[in-house]
Design an enzyme around this catalytic site. Structure first.
Site, PDB file in Angstrom:
ATOM      1  N   CYS A   2      -2.522  -6.172 -18.124  1.00 40.39           N
ATOM      2  CA  CYS A   2      -3.609  -7.170 -18.563  1.00 40.39           C
ATOM      3  C   CYS A   2      -3.132  -8.123 -18.704  1.00 40.39           C
ATOM      4  O   CYS A   2      -1.926  -8.931 -18.696  1.00 40.39           O
ATOM      5  CB  CYS A   2      -4.461  -7.216 -19.635  1.00 40.39           C
ATOM      6  N   ARG A  27      -0.226  -8.145 -12.954  1.00 42.39           N
ATOM      7  CA  ARG A  27      -0.066  -7.389 -14.110  1.00 42.39           C
ATOM      8  C   ARG A  27      -1.465  -6.494 -14.527  1.00 42.39           C
ATOM      9  O   ARG A  27      -1.223  -5.548 -15.004  1.00 42.39           O
ATOM     10  CB  ARG A  27      -0.061  -8.331 -15.698  1.00 42.39           C
ATOM     11  N   TRP A  73      -6.125  -4.565 -15.753  1.00 45.53           N
ATOM     12  CA  TRP A  73      -5.482  -2.717 -15.933  1.00 45.53           C
ATOM     13  C   TRP A  73      -6.875  -2.207 -16.339  1.00 45.53           C
ATOM     14  O   TRP A  73      -6.210  -2.087 -17.583  1.00 45.53           O
ATOM     15  CB  TRP A  73      -4.463  -3.024 -15.519  1.00 45.53           C
ATOM     16  N   ASN A  99      -5.012  -7.141 -24.246  1.00 46.36           N
ATOM     17  CA  ASN A  99      -4.068  -6.603 -23.269  1.00 46.36           C
ATOM     18  C   ASN A  99      -3.465  -5.548 -24.431  1.00 46.36           C
ATOM     19  O   ASN A  99      -3.363  -6.578 -25.694  1.00 46.36           O
ATOM     20  CB  ASN A  99      -2.846  -7.599 -23.192  1.00 46.36           C
ATOM     21  N   GLY A 100      -3.962  -4.695 -24.394  1.00 46.02           N
ATOM     22  CA  GLY A 100      -3.534  -2.980 -24.877  1.00 46.02           C
ATOM     23  C   GLY A 100      -4.450  -2.127 -25.680  1.00 46.02           C
ATOM     24  O   GLY A 100      -5.717  -2.047 -24.666  1.00 46.02           O
ATOM     25  N   GLU A 484      14.709   7.796  -5.833  1.00 45.27           N
ATOM     26  CA  GLU A 484      14.035   5.953  -6.050  1.00 45.27           C
ATOM     27  C   GLU A 484      13.212   6.326  -4.832  1.00 45.27           C
ATOM     28  O   GLU A 484      12.437   5.363  -4.666  1.00 45.27           O
ATOM     29  CB  GLU A 484      14.808   4.674  -6.303  1.00 45.27           C
ATOM     30  N   LYS A 488       9.586   5.325  -4.212  1.00 47.84           N
ATOM     31  CA  LYS A 488       9.183   3.418  -3.504  1.00 47.84           C
ATOM     32  C   LYS A 488       8.552   4.061  -2.480  1.00 47.84           C
ATOM     33  O   LYS A 488       6.924   3.391  -3.070  1.00 47.84           O
ATOM     34  CB  LYS A 488      10.252   3.291  -2.867  1.00 47.84           C
ATOM     35  N   GLU A 491       4.682   5.352  -4.250  1.00 51.93           N
ATOM     36  CA  GLU A 491       3.889   3.645  -4.940  1.00 51.93           C
ATOM     37  C   GLU A 491       3.424   2.756  -3.629  1.00 51.93           C
ATOM     38  O   GLU A 491       2.126   1.647  -3.827  1.00 51.93           O
ATOM     39  CB  GLU A 491       4.226   3.038  -6.102  1.00 51.93           C
ATOM     40  N   HIS A 507      15.693  26.203  -3.529  1.00 49.61           N
ATOM     41  CA  HIS A 507      15.111  27.012  -3.894  1.00 49.61           C
ATOM     42  C   HIS A 507      13.102  26.988  -3.791  1.00 49.61           C
ATOM     43  O   HIS A 507      13.080  27.169  -5.113  1.00 49.61           O
ATOM     44  CB  HIS A 507      15.334  26.487  -5.814  1.00 49.61           C
ATOM     45  N   LYS A 606       2.636  -4.525 -13.383  1.00 47.40           N
ATOM     46  CA  LYS A 606       3.878  -4.617 -13.191  1.00 47.40           C
ATOM     47  C   LYS A 606       4.279  -3.739 -14.961  1.00 47.40           C
ATOM     48  O   LYS A 606       5.524  -3.770 -14.863  1.00 47.40           O
ATOM     49  CB  LYS A 606       3.980  -5.472 -12.904  1.00 47.40           C
TER      50      LYS A 606
HETATM   51  C1  F6R Z   1       8.642   1.231  -9.987  1.00 47.09           C
HETATM   52  C2  F6R Z   1       8.285   0.508 -11.118  1.00 47.09           C
HETATM   53  C3  F6R Z   1       8.482   1.168 -12.692  1.00 47.09           C
HETATM   54  C4  F6R Z   1       8.237   1.049 -14.026  1.00 47.09           C
HETATM   55  C5  F6R Z   1       8.371   1.064 -14.813  1.00 47.09           C
HETATM   56  C6  F6R Z   1       9.249   0.899 -16.378  1.00 47.09           C
HETATM   57  O1  F6R Z   1       8.363   0.177  -8.859  1.00 47.09           O
HETATM   58  O2  F6R Z   1       8.211  -0.835 -11.202  1.00 47.09           O
HETATM   59  O3  F6R Z   1       8.559   2.979 -11.860  1.00 47.09           O
HETATM   60  O4  F6R Z   1       9.808   1.146 -13.396  1.00 47.09           O
HETATM   61  O5  F6R Z   1       7.250   0.691 -15.159  1.00 47.09           O
HETATM   62  O6  F6R Z   1       9.157  -0.897 -16.072  1.00 47.09           O
HETATM   63  P1  F6R Z   1      10.419  -1.748 -17.073  1.00 47.09           P
HETATM   64  O7  F6R Z   1      11.747  -1.813 -16.414  1.00 47.09           O
HETATM   65  O8  F6R Z   1       9.680  -2.880 -16.552  1.00 47.09           O
HETATM   66  O9  F6R Z   1      10.562  -0.744 -17.977  1.00 47.09           O
END
Ligand code: F6R
Length: 611
Positions: A2, A27, A73, A99-100, A484, A488, A491, A507, A606
C-alpha cells in the site's frame, strides 16, 4: 505494501497526491482513493489503478489544499470500490488511509458492533477508524488525543493518515512497523510511504519512527510519542535526483533497471574498492570487524530475491572466511524459536529495508543480543535504522516490482564484506584477494557486454514464451542464480518455473522432462563444470530443450544445448553477477511478449510491509 500520500499547503492537493500516488503504485495497485479536506470532506475511491480513479472523478470538485491518498494492496477484503481507502467514519467527519494490518481488529469490531456500529467494508482499517471516532466522540477530545488512546489498544502494524472535517488544514499521522516519511517544503508538508516520490517537491525529509505521531499543518510539524511528549524532528537531506525515479526513455522500469546495472555496480564499488592499492574501505564493516571476524557463525535473514543473494553469500563466506553460515527465510526464522547467542552476527538483506518479516526477525534477534548488520538499498529505511551497522547497496531507487539491479548490488556488497573479513581473518591469501578485487573491478564493463545480448535473448523469449513450465538448474555458486531465474520468470510472465540444484534433478524433477520442457542451465565455467555438462546430457537424453548460460567460447556446451547465451569469463565467485542478467532479460522479454504489465505483475507489491 500500500502506498500512502498526504499533502497540506498552498497548492491544490489533488494533483500533488495523484502524482505521488503514481510513483508509489509499485507498492500496490488493487484500488486507489483520495480524501480532500476543504470546506467539506470529500472522498473519492475506485477499484483499479490511479489512472482509473482520475478518469472516474473528472468534473468533481478537487480544489482542496489538504488531502490524503492511497494505493492499495489488499489484505482484508477483496479489491473493490467499497474496500478501497480512504475509509469514512460512521459520522462522515473523519477519513483515514492505512498501510499495514490491525491484528486485533475482530475484537475491536465486536466491541463496536455491540455499540451499534455498522460497517461498509470488510477492512480492518474501517474498524480502527471507527474505534478512533468512538473514542473522540465519547471523550469529547481532539482527533490527536483519540488516535493516541486508540493506538495503545492496537496490535499489528500500521501507518495511518487521518483528516477531520472539524480540523482544517491538518493531517494526523502515526506509524508502527510500516514506513512513513514527511517531506518539508516552504509553508507546506508532504507525506509518503517512501521519500523518493516526493523528490520533485522537496529534498528535506523526516523519517517517522515507530510509536510516533505527527500533527501536520502547512506551517507546522509537531512530532510526539504515544505518551504525548514532543520529539524534535530530525531533518535529513535526500541525496537523489529526479531522473533516478523516471523511466528515462525505457519502455519499462524493469528494463531501465536491468540496463542500469553497469552503473549501479560501479556505484556500489566506487569509493570502496581499490584494486590497485588492494583495499576495501567500508566503514560499517570496519566498525564491527571484530564481531564479524570472531563470529562463531553468521546468520543471514531475508526474503525472496534478497534471500537468493543471501544463499550465494553463504557459499562465498564459507569459502573465503571459513565461517559457518546459515541462511534463513525471515518469515520462518521469526516464528521459530531460533537459538541465538549474544555476539552472533545476523546479516539482514533487503532492498526496501521495510520487509515486515525481515524487520521483525532482526528485532527479535537484537533483543537476544545478536549483532545486526544490514545490507540495504533504501537509505534511512527501517531495517537500516534498526541495524547496529551495515552497508548500503547504492543501487538507487528500484521501481520495477521485480528486483534486478538491487540483487546484483547485494551480491557485490556481500562479496566485498566477505573479502574484507577473510583478509582480516587470514583465511585468504593476498594473491587471491588481489585477484578477486580485480575481478570485481571488471564486473561493470563485463555487465555491459552481457547486456549487448539483449536482442538475442528477446528472440529466445519469442521462441519459448508459450512453454507451460520451465526448469532452472545450476550448481554451486550458480545454484542461487537458478533459483533467482525461476523466481523472475514466475513473477513477470506467470509461467510456472522451478529452480533446482542440477544434481538434485535426478531425485524427482527429471520426471517432468520431455520435448516441451525448456530447461535453463546456469553453466558458466567453474569447479563444477564437468558435472553440469553431464547434467545437460541427462536432459538432452530425455529430449528436454536446453537453454544454457555459458562462458564465452565454451564449445562443449555449445555443441549440446539448443540455445546458448554467452557471458564473459570471470572467477566463479563473481560470475553469478553476470549470469543473473540473462535470467532477468529472459523473464522480462517473455513478460513483454505475453503483453503483461512487467512493472506491476498481478498480486505483487514492491515492498512487503505485511507479514
Ligand atoms: C522478487 C522480489 C521479492 C523481494 C522480497 C524482499 O523480484 O522483489 O522477492 O526480493 O519481497 O524484499 P526486500 O529485498 O525489499 O526485503
Amino acid at each position: 505494501m500500500c502506498g500512502i500520500v498526504g499533502y497540506t499547503g498552498p497548492r491544490v492537493a489533488y494533483p500533488v497526491i495523484i502524482n505521488v500516488l503514481k510513483r508509489l503504485e509499485y507498492r500496490g495497485y488493487d484500488s486507489t482513493g483520495v480524501a480532500l479536506l476543504g470546506k467539506d470532506l470529500k472522498v473519492y475511491k475506485k477499484k483499479g489503478r490511479v489512472a482509473d480513479l482520475e478518469e472516474a472523478i473528472v468534473g468533481q470538485d478537487v480544489h482542496a489544499h489538504t488531502g490524503i491518498g492511497h494505493t492499495r494492496w489488499a489484505t482484508h477484503g477483496e479489491p473493490s470500490d467499497r474496500n478501497a481507502h480512504p475509509h469514512s467514519s460512521a459520522t462522515g467527519k473523519l477519513a483515514m488511509i492505512h498501510n499495514g494490518i490491525i491484528e486485533n481488529y475482530t475484537q475491536l469490531k465486536k466491541e463496536l458492533v455491540r455499540k451499534g456500529y455498522e460497517f461498509k467494508s470488510d477492512t480492518d482499517t474501517e474498524v480502527l477508524l471507527n474505534f478512533i471516532e468512538d473514542i473522540k466522540e465519547n471523550n469529547q477530545c481532539s482527533l490527536e488525543e483519540a488516535v493516541r488512546v486508540a493506538l495503545k489498544r492496537v496490535v499489528g502494524a500500521y501507518v495511518i493518515l487521518l483528516v477531520d472535517r472539524d480540523e482544517p488544514d491538518t493531517i494526523i499521522a502515526a506509524r508502527k512497523g510500516s514506513p512513513l516519511v514527511i517531506g518539508i517544503g516552504k509553508g507546506e508538508h508532504f507525506l509518503g510511504s517512501d521519500a523518493s516520490p516526493m523528490l520533485e517537491y522537496t529534498k528535506e525529509v523526516v523519517y517517522v519512527n515507530d510509536y510516533e505521531l505527527a500533527i501536520i499543518k502547512p506551517e507546522e510539524l509537531v512530532l510526539k510519542n504515544l505518551g504525548n511528549e514532543k520529539i524534535t524532528p530530525y531533518v535529513q537531506k535526500l541525496d537523489l535526483e529526479l531522473a533516478a525515479i523516471e523511466k528515462g526513455g525505457y519502455e519499462h522500469f524493469m528494463l531501465k533497471e536491468i540496463f542500469e546495472q553497469p552503473q549501479t555496480i560501479y556505484d556500489c564499488l566506487r569509493g570502496r574498492l581499490d584494486a590497485v592499492e588492494g583495499t576495501i574501505t567500508m566503514a560499517g564493516v570496519q566498525n564491527y570487524i571484530g564481531q564479524l571476524t570472531n563470529a562463531n557463525r553468521i546468520l543471514i535473514v531475508a526474503c525472496g530475491t534478497s534471500w537468493h543473494a543471501g544463499l550465494l553469500a553463504e557459499y562465498i563466506f564459507e569459502e573465503l572466511c571459513r565461517t559457518p553460515v546459515e541462511v534463513e527465510y525471515a518469515s520462518e526464522f521469526r516464528y521459530r524459536n531460533p537459538v541465538i547467542h549474544p555476539g552472533d552476527v545476523i546479516i539482514a538483506i533487503s532492498q526496501s529495508g521495510e520487509t515486515a518479516d525481515t524487520l521483525v526477525a532482526i528485532e527479535k534477534a537484537k533483543e537476544q543480543g545478536a549483532i545486526i548488520f544490514g545490507v540495504v538499498n533504501v537509505v534511512g529505511s527501517s531495517i537500516a535504522r534498526l541495524s547496529h551497522s551495515g552497508a548500503y547497496t547504492h543501487a538507487g531507487p528500484e521501481i520495477g516490482v521485480a528486483s534486478t539491479k538491487a540483487f546484483t548490488a547485494q551480491l557485490v556488497v556481500l562479496t566485498m564484506i566477505a573479502l574484507k573479513v577473510a583478509m582480516e581473518k587470514g583465511t585468504i591469501t593476498r594473491e587471491r584477494f588481489m585477484h578477486l578485487l580485480n575481478e570485481l573491478h571488471e564486473i561493470p564493463a563485463k555487465t555491459e557486454i552481457v547486456l549487448q545480448q539483449s536482442e538475442k535473448i528477446k528472440e529466445l523469449a519469442e521462441k519459448y514464451k508459450d512453454a507451460r513450465d520451465f526448469l532452472y538448474l545450476g550448481r554451486g555458486y550458480n545454484f542461487p542464480i537458478a533459483l533467482e531465474g525461476a523466481l523472475k520468470l514466475k513473477e513477470i510472465s506467470y509461467i510456472h518455473a522451478e529452480g533446482y540444484p542440477a544434481a538434485e534433478m535426478k531425485h524427482g524433477p527429471i520426471a517432468l522432462v520431455d520435448e516441451s520442457l525448456p530447461v535453463v542451465f546456469v553453466a558458466t565455467k567453474d569447479s563444477y563444470h564437468e558435472k553440469i555438462v553431464s547434467n545437460i546430457q541427462e536432459i538432452k537424453a530425455r529430449k528436454g530443450k536446453v537453454i544454457a548460460v555459458i562462458t564465452e567460447g565454451d564449445e562443449t556446451i555449445k555443441g549440446m544445448a539448443d540455445d546458448v547465451i554467452e557471458v564473459p569469463e570471470a572467477d566463479e565467485i563473481v560470475a553469478p553477477m553476470l549470469s543473473t542478467i540473462p535470467m532477468q532479460l529472459l523473464a522480462y522479454y517473455i513478460g513483454v511478449a505475453k503483453q503483461l504489465d512487467v512493472d506491476k505483475p498481478r498480486n505483487l507489491a514492491k515492498s512487503v510491509t505485511v507479514e
